[in-house]
Motif scaffolding. Sequence first.
Motif, PDB file in Angstrom:
ATOM      1  N   ALA A  53       0.390  -1.358  -0.247  1.00 23.60           N
ATOM      2  CA  ALA A  53      -0.126   0.137  -0.176  1.00 23.60           C
ATOM      3  C   ALA A  53       0.906   1.128   0.555  1.00 23.60           C
ATOM      4  O   ALA A  53       1.634   1.777   0.770  1.00 23.60           O
ATOM      5  CB  ALA A  53      -1.348   0.077   0.917  1.00 23.60           C
ATOM      6  N   GLY A  54       0.778   2.095  -1.277  1.00 28.87           N
ATOM      7  CA  GLY A  54       1.410   3.480  -0.570  1.00 28.87           C
ATOM      8  C   GLY A  54       2.516   3.508  -1.649  1.00 28.87           C
ATOM      9  O   GLY A  54       3.032   4.500  -2.120  1.00 28.87           O
ATOM     10  N   ARG A  55       2.973   2.343  -2.116  1.00 22.90           N
ATOM     11  CA  ARG A  55       4.524   2.104  -2.534  1.00 22.90           C
ATOM     12  C   ARG A  55       3.990   1.634  -4.298  1.00 22.90           C
ATOM     13  O   ARG A  55       5.192   1.886  -4.999  1.00 22.90           O
ATOM     14  CB  ARG A  55       5.453   1.058  -2.834  1.00 22.90           C
ATOM     15  N   PHE A  56       2.823   1.966  -4.898  1.00 23.16           N
ATOM     16  CA  PHE A  56       2.602   1.694  -6.570  1.00 23.16           C
ATOM     17  C   PHE A  56       1.068   1.407  -6.452  1.00 23.16           C
ATOM     18  O   PHE A  56       0.358   1.476  -6.202  1.00 23.16           O
ATOM     19  CB  PHE A  56       3.326  -0.096  -7.119  1.00 23.16           C
ATOM     20  N   ILE A  57       0.887   1.492  -7.879  1.00 22.19           N
ATOM     21  CA  ILE A  57      -0.578   2.336  -8.251  1.00 22.19           C
ATOM     22  C   ILE A  57      -0.731   1.544  -9.656  1.00 22.19           C
ATOM     23  O   ILE A  57      -0.327   1.035  -9.781  1.00 22.19           O
ATOM     24  CB  ILE A  57      -0.721   3.810  -8.688  1.00 22.19           C
ATOM     25  N   LEU A  58      -1.747   0.865  -8.817  1.00 23.25           N
ATOM     26  CA  LEU A  58      -2.894  -0.473  -9.685  1.00 23.25           C
ATOM     27  C   LEU A  58      -2.984  -0.172 -10.671  1.00 23.25           C
ATOM     28  O   LEU A  58      -4.426   0.325 -10.383  1.00 23.25           O
ATOM     29  CB  LEU A  58      -3.194  -1.777  -8.802  1.00 23.25           C
ATOM     30  N   ALA A  59      -3.357   0.087 -12.102  1.00 24.54           N
ATOM     31  CA  ALA A  59      -4.337   0.588 -12.662  1.00 24.54           C
ATOM     32  C   ALA A  59      -5.174  -0.335 -13.938  1.00 24.54           C
ATOM     33  O   ALA A  59      -4.115  -0.489 -14.630  1.00 24.54           O
ATOM     34  CB  ALA A  59      -4.001   1.940 -13.578  1.00 24.54           C
ATOM     35  N   LYS A  60      -6.018  -0.351 -13.852  1.00 26.71           N
ATOM     36  CA  LYS A  60      -6.836  -1.153 -14.876  1.00 26.71           C
ATOM     37  C   LYS A  60      -7.184  -0.514 -15.639  1.00 26.71           C
ATOM     38  O   LYS A  60      -8.122   0.874 -15.862  1.00 26.71           O
ATOM     39  CB  LYS A  60      -8.128  -2.197 -13.791  1.00 26.71           C
ATOM     40  N   VAL A  61      -7.269  -1.126 -16.700  1.00 24.04           N
ATOM     41  CA  VAL A  61      -8.018  -0.269 -18.629  1.00 24.04           C
ATOM     42  C   VAL A  61      -8.757  -1.568 -19.055  1.00 24.04           C
ATOM     43  O   VAL A  61      -7.892  -2.965 -19.137  1.00 24.04           O
ATOM     44  CB  VAL A  61      -7.067  -0.546 -19.704  1.00 24.04           C
ATOM     45  N   ASN A  62     -10.334  -1.775 -19.055  1.00 18.35           N
ATOM     46  CA  ASN A  62     -10.618  -2.282 -19.338  1.00 18.35           C
ATOM     47  C   ASN A  62     -10.557  -2.379 -21.634  1.00 18.35           C
ATOM     48  O   ASN A  62     -10.977  -1.835 -21.576  1.00 18.35           O
ATOM     49  CB  ASN A  62     -12.314  -2.526 -19.680  1.00 18.35           C
ATOM     50  N   THR A  63     -10.436  -3.344 -21.949  1.00 14.98           N
ATOM     51  CA  THR A  63      -9.795  -2.901 -22.997  1.00 14.98           C
ATOM     52  C   THR A  63     -10.825  -3.041 -24.483  1.00 14.98           C
ATOM     53  O   THR A  63     -10.637  -2.750 -25.280  1.00 14.98           O
ATOM     54  CB  THR A  63      -8.716  -4.451 -23.121  1.00 14.98           C
ATOM     55  N   GLU A  64     -12.422  -4.158 -23.295  1.00 11.93           N
ATOM     56  CA  GLU A  64     -13.103  -4.097 -24.579  1.00 11.93           C
ATOM     57  C   GLU A  64     -13.949  -2.439 -24.785  1.00 11.93           C
ATOM     58  O   GLU A  64     -14.970  -2.167 -25.940  1.00 11.93           O
ATOM     59  CB  GLU A  64     -14.282  -5.056 -23.741  1.00 11.93           C
ATOM     60  N   GLU A  65     -14.092  -1.399 -23.146  1.00 14.23           N
ATOM     61  CA  GLU A  65     -14.522  -0.365 -23.237  1.00 14.23           C
ATOM     62  C   GLU A  65     -13.466   0.728 -24.076  1.00 14.23           C
ATOM     63  O   GLU A  65     -13.589   2.059 -24.658  1.00 14.23           O
ATOM     64  CB  GLU A  65     -14.749  -0.088 -21.397  1.00 14.23           C
ATOM     65  N   PHE A 102       5.488 -10.590 -10.427  1.00 19.79           N
ATOM     66  CA  PHE A 102       5.246  -9.352 -10.704  1.00 19.79           C
ATOM     67  C   PHE A 102       5.437  -8.603  -9.046  1.00 19.79           C
ATOM     68  O   PHE A 102       6.286  -7.047  -9.746  1.00 19.79           O
ATOM     69  CB  PHE A 102       3.422  -9.148  -9.442  1.00 19.79           C
ATOM     70  N   ARG A 103       5.376  -8.744  -8.300  1.00 17.74           N
ATOM     71  CA  ARG A 103       6.127  -8.107  -7.403  1.00 17.74           C
ATOM     72  C   ARG A 103       7.700  -7.885  -7.778  1.00 17.74           C
ATOM     73  O   ARG A 103       8.664  -6.542  -7.651  1.00 17.74           O
ATOM     74  CB  ARG A 103       6.697  -8.860  -5.725  1.00 17.74           C
ATOM     75  N   GLU A 104       8.646  -8.957  -8.530  1.00 20.65           N
ATOM     76  CA  GLU A 104      10.101  -8.831  -8.573  1.00 20.65           C
ATOM     77  C   GLU A 104      10.160  -7.657  -9.642  1.00 20.65           C
ATOM     78  O   GLU A 104      11.085  -6.668 -10.200  1.00 20.65           O
ATOM     79  CB  GLU A 104      10.444  -9.924  -9.358  1.00 20.65           C
ATOM     80  N   ALA A 105       9.170  -7.785 -10.580  1.00 25.11           N
ATOM     81  CA  ALA A 105       9.248  -6.568 -11.800  1.00 25.11           C
ATOM     82  C   ALA A 105       8.808  -5.038 -11.043  1.00 25.11           C
ATOM     83  O   ALA A 105       9.982  -4.499 -11.694  1.00 25.11           O
ATOM     84  CB  ALA A 105       8.023  -6.417 -12.468  1.00 25.11           C
ATOM     85  N   LEU A 106       8.387  -4.844 -10.394  1.00 22.92           N
ATOM     86  CA  LEU A 106       7.883  -3.712  -9.498  1.00 22.92           C
ATOM     87  C   LEU A 106       9.307  -3.601  -9.035  1.00 22.92           C
ATOM     88  O   LEU A 106       9.362  -2.143  -8.175  1.00 22.92           O
ATOM     89  CB  LEU A 106       7.000  -4.005  -9.184  1.00 22.92           C
ATOM     90  N   GLU A 107      10.005  -4.037  -7.702  1.00 20.73           N
ATOM     91  CA  GLU A 107      10.947  -4.242  -7.091  1.00 20.73           C
ATOM     92  C   GLU A 107      11.862  -2.691  -7.189  1.00 20.73           C
ATOM     93  O   GLU A 107      12.352  -2.120  -6.542  1.00 20.73           O
ATOM     94  CB  GLU A 107      11.586  -5.857  -7.322  1.00 20.73           C
ATOM     95  N   PRO A 108      12.366  -2.738  -8.252  1.00 18.93           N
ATOM     96  CA  PRO A 108      13.241  -1.992  -8.961  1.00 18.93           C
ATOM     97  C   PRO A 108      12.824  -0.188  -9.115  1.00 18.93           C
ATOM     98  O   PRO A 108      13.259   0.474  -8.954  1.00 18.93           O
ATOM     99  CB  PRO A 108      14.091  -2.299 -10.479  1.00 18.93           C
ATOM    100  N   TYR A 109      11.559   0.183  -8.528  1.00 16.51           N
ATOM    101  CA  TYR A 109      11.093   0.790  -9.142  1.00 16.51           C
ATOM    102  C   TYR A 109      10.095   1.512  -7.585  1.00 16.51           C
ATOM    103  O   TYR A 109       9.716   2.044  -7.910  1.00 16.51           O
ATOM    104  CB  TYR A 109      10.485   0.797 -10.179  1.00 16.51           C
ATOM    105  N   LEU A 110      10.369   0.398  -6.930  1.00 22.05           N
ATOM    106  CA  LEU A 110       9.520   1.127  -5.212  1.00 22.05           C
ATOM    107  C   LEU A 110       9.928   1.510  -4.474  1.00 22.05           C
ATOM    108  O   LEU A 110      10.948   1.968  -4.617  1.00 22.05           O
ATOM    109  CB  LEU A 110       8.631  -0.557  -4.922  1.00 22.05           C
ATOM    110  N   LYS A 111       9.015   2.918  -3.963  1.00 22.21           N
ATOM    111  CA  LYS A 111       9.540   3.835  -3.169  1.00 22.21           C
ATOM    112  C   LYS A 111      10.487   2.983  -1.934  1.00 22.21           C
ATOM    113  O   LYS A 111       9.292   1.541  -1.124  1.00 22.21           O
ATOM    114  CB  LYS A 111       8.766   4.178  -2.540  1.00 22.21           C
TER     115      LYS A 111
END
Length: 287
Positions: A53-65, A102-111
């Motif tokens: 919480a607070g260390r990354f944003i999860l943004a969801k894109v509905n590709t149908e819409e 996912f966590r490993e991919a985010l790790e280098p950029y996390l606050k």
Amino acid sequence: MEAMIIDVTQDNFDEMVLNNSMHVPVLVDFWAPWCGPCKQVMPMLEKLAHDLAGRFILAKVNTEEQQELANKYQIRSIPSFKIFHQGQMVQELQGAQTASAFREALEPYLKPDLSEDLRQQAQQAFNAGEYDQAIKLLGDASQANPNNFRIHLDLAKMYFQSGHLDKAEALMEKLPDEAKQSKEGKSLQALFKFTQIVANADDIETVQKTLQNDPNNAEALYHLSGYLMLHNHPDKAMSCLLKLFSVAPDYQDGVAKKTLIETFEMLQDERPELVNTYRRQLQNLLF
């Protein structure tokens, strides 16, 4: 802190993703309602957003819409994931992934996680004998990140090492399965085994006296290993178990070997050289 989970459209993508990525990484999940793997991954990502919480944003894109966005970012199949940092796309993942991926991919950029710094300070204070300060620092760490279960494992271990076994066990029982099944959780649960070893044993002086009169007494060797581990002498505890295995390998269905292996797993990361030494000694006895 609250988990940051947002639905993104063509109209707010620049603001929600690109602008916000200047402050924290943004993981964009391109999904669709008809996509089975998307539905499997979504709860995992939402849980990760709560855990971090607070260390990354999860943004969801509905590709149908949001077909314009899907076309712009060349989404050919879903689920598809893109990580944005400092206004730029820095990494892509394709298809269903594990939480650790996912966590490993985010790790280098996390606050940086303030709670981790406070955990380290708490451990240093505890090692220096500053028990009250250590507990206070863990409290501060928990406020900084209530989702960091390692803080509560640290507290349980400190209770354990300072002799407050009831508090340690009560805290462990309240922890979620994720904490109990973690490497640290399993290690701590292994330590509790030694409390069970001594639960019905004679006091340590009586055990030692028994061994003076009968150095190969299997029960006394087993009980002494428990006392030694609880008093933070793992090397002596393992020596005791090795001796038990050498003189009575079948005692309690081979409990010496089982307990040694559990102790190796418990100490592997913390004391690798010590573990390797005693692992070799066990192998020599086996072969």
